[in-house]
Design an enzyme around this catalytic site. Structure first.
Site, PDB file in Angstrom:
ATOM      1  N   ASP A  94       3.494 -10.307   9.561  1.00 45.31           N
ATOM      2  CA  ASP A  94       3.351  -9.233  10.554  1.00 45.31           C
ATOM      3  C   ASP A  94       4.771  -8.900  11.009  1.00 45.31           C
ATOM      4  OD1 ASP A  94       3.070  -7.620  12.773  1.00 45.31           O
ATOM      5  OD2 ASP A  94       1.415  -8.792  13.632  1.00 45.31           O
ATOM      6  N   LYS A  97       9.421   6.804  15.562  1.00 50.85           N
ATOM      7  CA  LYS A  97      10.118   7.241  14.339  1.00 50.85           C
ATOM      8  C   LYS A  97      11.430   7.961  14.691  1.00 50.85           C
ATOM      9  CE  LYS A  97       7.282   5.858  11.023  1.00 50.85           C
ATOM     10  NZ  LYS A  97       7.711   4.863  10.016  1.00 50.85           N
ATOM     11  N   ASN A 100       9.695   0.009   5.765  1.00 53.78           N
ATOM     12  CA  ASN A 100       8.653   0.996   5.461  1.00 53.78           C
ATOM     13  C   ASN A 100       7.364   0.772   6.248  1.00 53.78           C
ATOM     14  OD1 ASN A 100       7.010   2.852   3.480  1.00 53.78           O
ATOM     15  ND2 ASN A 100       5.984   0.857   3.443  1.00 53.78           N
ATOM     16  N   TYR A 125       3.921   7.475  17.920  1.00 51.76           N
ATOM     17  CA  TYR A 125       4.443   7.371  16.547  1.00 51.76           C
ATOM     18  C   TYR A 125       5.712   8.200  16.386  1.00 51.76           C
ATOM     19  CZ  TYR A 125       4.324   8.089  11.412  1.00 51.76           C
ATOM     20  OH  TYR A 125       4.638   8.179  10.072  1.00 51.76           O
ATOM     21  N   SER A 160       0.855  -1.204   0.000  1.00 49.26           N
ATOM     22  CA  SER A 160       0.000   0.000   0.000  1.00 49.26           C
ATOM     23  C   SER A 160       0.880   1.240   0.000  1.00 49.26           C
ATOM     24  CB  SER A 160      -0.881  -0.017   1.265  1.00 49.26           C
ATOM     25  OG  SER A 160      -1.553   1.217   1.437  1.00 49.26           O
ATOM     26  N   ASP A 178       3.825  -7.832   3.973  1.00 44.67           N
ATOM     27  CA  ASP A 178       2.731  -6.975   4.428  1.00 44.67           C
ATOM     28  C   ASP A 178       1.758  -7.784   5.274  1.00 44.67           C
ATOM     29  OD1 ASP A 178       1.816  -3.992   3.278  1.00 44.67           O
ATOM     30  OD2 ASP A 178       0.183  -5.133   4.201  1.00 44.67           O
TER      31      ASP A 178
HETATM   32  P1  NAP Z   1      -0.134   2.879   4.362  1.00 41.66           P
HETATM   33  O1  NAP Z   1      -0.706   3.211   3.023  1.00 41.66           O
HETATM   34  O2  NAP Z   1      -1.041   2.630   5.512  1.00 41.66           O
HETATM   35  O3  NAP Z   1       0.837   1.632   4.146  1.00 41.66           O
HETATM   36  C1  NAP Z   1       1.468   1.013   5.250  1.00 41.66           C
HETATM   37  C2  NAP Z   1       1.544  -0.462   4.932  1.00 41.66           C
HETATM   38  O4  NAP Z   1       2.209  -1.091   6.039  1.00 41.66           O
HETATM   39  C3  NAP Z   1       0.152  -1.101   4.810  1.00 41.66           C
HETATM   40  O5  NAP Z   1       0.112  -1.973   3.705  1.00 41.66           O
HETATM   41  C4  NAP Z   1       0.021  -1.830   6.126  1.00 41.66           C
HETATM   42  O6  NAP Z   1      -0.803  -2.991   6.053  1.00 41.66           O
HETATM   43  C5  NAP Z   1       1.455  -2.243   6.382  1.00 41.66           C
HETATM   44  N1  NAP Z   1       1.647  -2.618   7.769  1.00 41.66           N
HETATM   45  C6  NAP Z   1       1.200  -1.971   8.876  1.00 41.66           C
HETATM   46  N2  NAP Z   1       1.508  -2.657   9.986  1.00 41.66           N
HETATM   47  C7  NAP Z   1       2.160  -3.778   9.548  1.00 41.66           C
HETATM   48  C8  NAP Z   1       2.709  -4.897  10.218  1.00 41.66           C
HETATM   49  N3  NAP Z   1       2.646  -5.031  11.544  1.00 41.66           N
HETATM   50  N4  NAP Z   1       3.295  -5.864   9.473  1.00 41.66           N
HETATM   51  C9  NAP Z   1       3.352  -5.762   8.126  1.00 41.66           C
HETATM   52  N5  NAP Z   1       2.837  -4.732   7.445  1.00 41.66           N
HETATM   53  C10 NAP Z   1       2.244  -3.748   8.155  1.00 41.66           C
HETATM   54  O7  NAP Z   1       0.843   4.015   4.855  1.00 41.66           O
HETATM   55  P2  NAP Z   1       1.939   4.926   4.110  1.00 41.66           P
HETATM   56  O8  NAP Z   1       1.494   6.307   4.260  1.00 41.66           O
HETATM   57  O9  NAP Z   1       2.285   4.375   2.776  1.00 41.66           O
HETATM   58  O10 NAP Z   1       3.148   4.718   5.115  1.00 41.66           O
HETATM   59  C11 NAP Z   1       4.380   4.091   4.768  1.00 41.66           C
HETATM   60  C12 NAP Z   1       5.443   4.553   5.724  1.00 41.66           C
HETATM   61  O11 NAP Z   1       5.639   5.963   5.579  1.00 41.66           O
HETATM   62  C13 NAP Z   1       5.084   4.336   7.196  1.00 41.66           C
HETATM   63  O12 NAP Z   1       6.223   3.938   7.919  1.00 41.66           O
HETATM   64  C14 NAP Z   1       4.644   5.710   7.643  1.00 41.66           C
HETATM   65  O13 NAP Z   1       4.810   5.883   9.011  1.00 41.66           O
HETATM   66  C15 NAP Z   1       5.562   6.597   6.824  1.00 41.66           C
HETATM   67  N6  NAP Z   1       5.104   7.976   6.663  1.00 41.66           N
HETATM   68  C16 NAP Z   1       4.002   8.266   5.923  1.00 41.66           C
HETATM   69  C17 NAP Z   1       3.603   9.585   5.772  1.00 41.66           C
HETATM   70  C18 NAP Z   1       2.407   9.996   4.940  1.00 41.66           C
HETATM   71  O14 NAP Z   1       2.078  11.197   4.896  1.00 41.66           O
HETATM   72  N7  NAP Z   1       1.731   9.079   4.266  1.00 41.66           N
HETATM   73  C19 NAP Z   1       4.330  10.615   6.384  1.00 41.66           C
HETATM   74  C20 NAP Z   1       5.438  10.275   7.141  1.00 41.66           C
HETATM   75  C21 NAP Z   1       5.815   8.939   7.269  1.00 41.66           C
HETATM   76  P3  NAP Z   1      -2.384  -2.855   6.379  1.00 41.66           P
HETATM   77  O15 NAP Z   1      -2.916  -1.832   5.427  1.00 41.66           O
HETATM   78  O16 NAP Z   1      -2.910  -4.223   6.166  1.00 41.66           O
HETATM   79  O17 NAP Z   1      -2.452  -2.390   7.819  1.00 41.66           O
END
Ligand code: NAP
Length: 247
Positions: free
Chosen positions: A60, A156, A87, A152, A13, A34
């Site tokens: 997980d 981080k 990630n 969080y 995702s 994932d």
């Molecule tokens: P996202 O669309 O929610 O994608 C995160 C993915 O990680 C999802 O597929 C989720 O699976 C998976 N995941 C969560 N917990 C997990 C676990 N225990 N084991 C395996 N997989 C797991 O979020 P994103 O925005 O792309 O985030 C990606 C990274 O960027 C994260 O580390 C986030 O903290 C960081 N980040 C994002 C932003 C932003 O603005 N989007 C900003 C700063 C940092 P499920 O969907 O099944 O839960």
């Protein structure tokens, strides 16, 4: 183009999916770990349809023994992994006084300890190969803090410390370790935070010098460079990708 093997956690995702697709387009074999195994397999199948080589695995990342099995599976089905992108992440916005001990521990487990586990499991392959690239996805919130997101942001911030320490420890072995702290990137995670009222997207867009919210591909492009041979002199760094917000 490379024929290296990359593991991307949370690669089904948002940012992780964009990284998996980009690294595959650059010639890497990719393994997508994932929670959502169907979505991981679906991204892998889509990469294979475009001529790439990918596997999607339900893992997980907070389960060390499941990670061990998954990494072994990657060695058998692809090759020894020498690229790791930590990630996977999650955030559950909540006022500080309402945060339970379990919620705090869960945030540390997914956002920080999983990166520790993945690094420990994959670094031996990188050491044997004399080459490796680790990219840890942190968050621009480590620059500023963020109300409602203290577990969080704390986790981080730990990822930044892990990155800098590993860079010093493994630099002489041909292994670089860097972190990308994304700004606001349009993914399901951000949309969920907006829906709960913790982020005002119009306000944040207005505050962003380049005048837009980020795209997952913005992070993927930076990650692709950091895992390349050309980036071998960059390690221990925090490479902000945030539209100019945190300078
Ligand atoms: P996202 O669309 O929610 O994608 C995160 C993915 O990680 C999802 O597929 C989720 O699976 C998976 N995941 C969560 N917990 C997990 C676990 N225990 N084991 C395996 N997989 C797991 O979020 P994103 O925005 O792309 O985030 C990606 C990274 O960027 C994260 O580390 C986030 O903290 C960081 N980040 C994002 C932003 C932003 O603005 N989007 C900003 C700063 C940092 P499920 O969907 O099944 O839960």
């Amino acid at each position: 183009m490379t024929d290296r093997t990359a593991i991307i956690t949370g690669g089904a995702s948002g940012i992780g999916e964009a990284i998996a697709r980009r690294l595959a387009a650059d010639g890497n074999m990719v393994a997508i770990f994932d929670l959502d195994g169907d979505a991981a397999e679906s991204v892998a199948a889509s990469i294979a349809d475009r001529g790439g080589k990918a596997v999607g695995l339900q893992v997980d990342v907070t389960d060390r023994s499941a990670l061990e099995t998954a990494v072994e599976d990657v060695r058998a089905r692809l090759a020894r992994p020498t690229v790791l992108v930590n990630n996977a992440g999650m955030s559950v916005p909540s006022p500080f006084l309402d945060i339970t001990a379990d919620a705090w521990q869960r945030s540390l487990a997914v956002n920080l300890t999983a990166a520790f586990d993945c690094c420990q499991l994959v670094l031996p392959d990188m050491i044997d190969e004399g080459w490796g690239r680790i990219v840890n996805i942190s968050s621009s919130s480590v620059h500023s803090g963020s109300p409602g997101l203290s577990p969080y942001v704390s986790a981080k911030s730990g990822v930044v410390g892990l990155t800098k320490s590993l860079a010093l420890e493994f630099g002489k072995l041909g292994i670089t370790v860097n972190t990308i702290p994304p700004g606001f990137i349009d993914t399901p995670m951000l949309r969920n935070t907006v829906a709960k009222g913790f982020v005002d997207l119009d306000l944040q867009t207005a505050k962003t010098p380049v005048g837009r919210i980020g795209r997952p591909e913005d992070i993927a492009a930076t990650c692709a460079f950091l895992v390349s041979d050309e980036a071998g002199y960059i390690t221990g760094q925090m490479i902000g990708v945030n539209g100019g917000r945190n300078t």
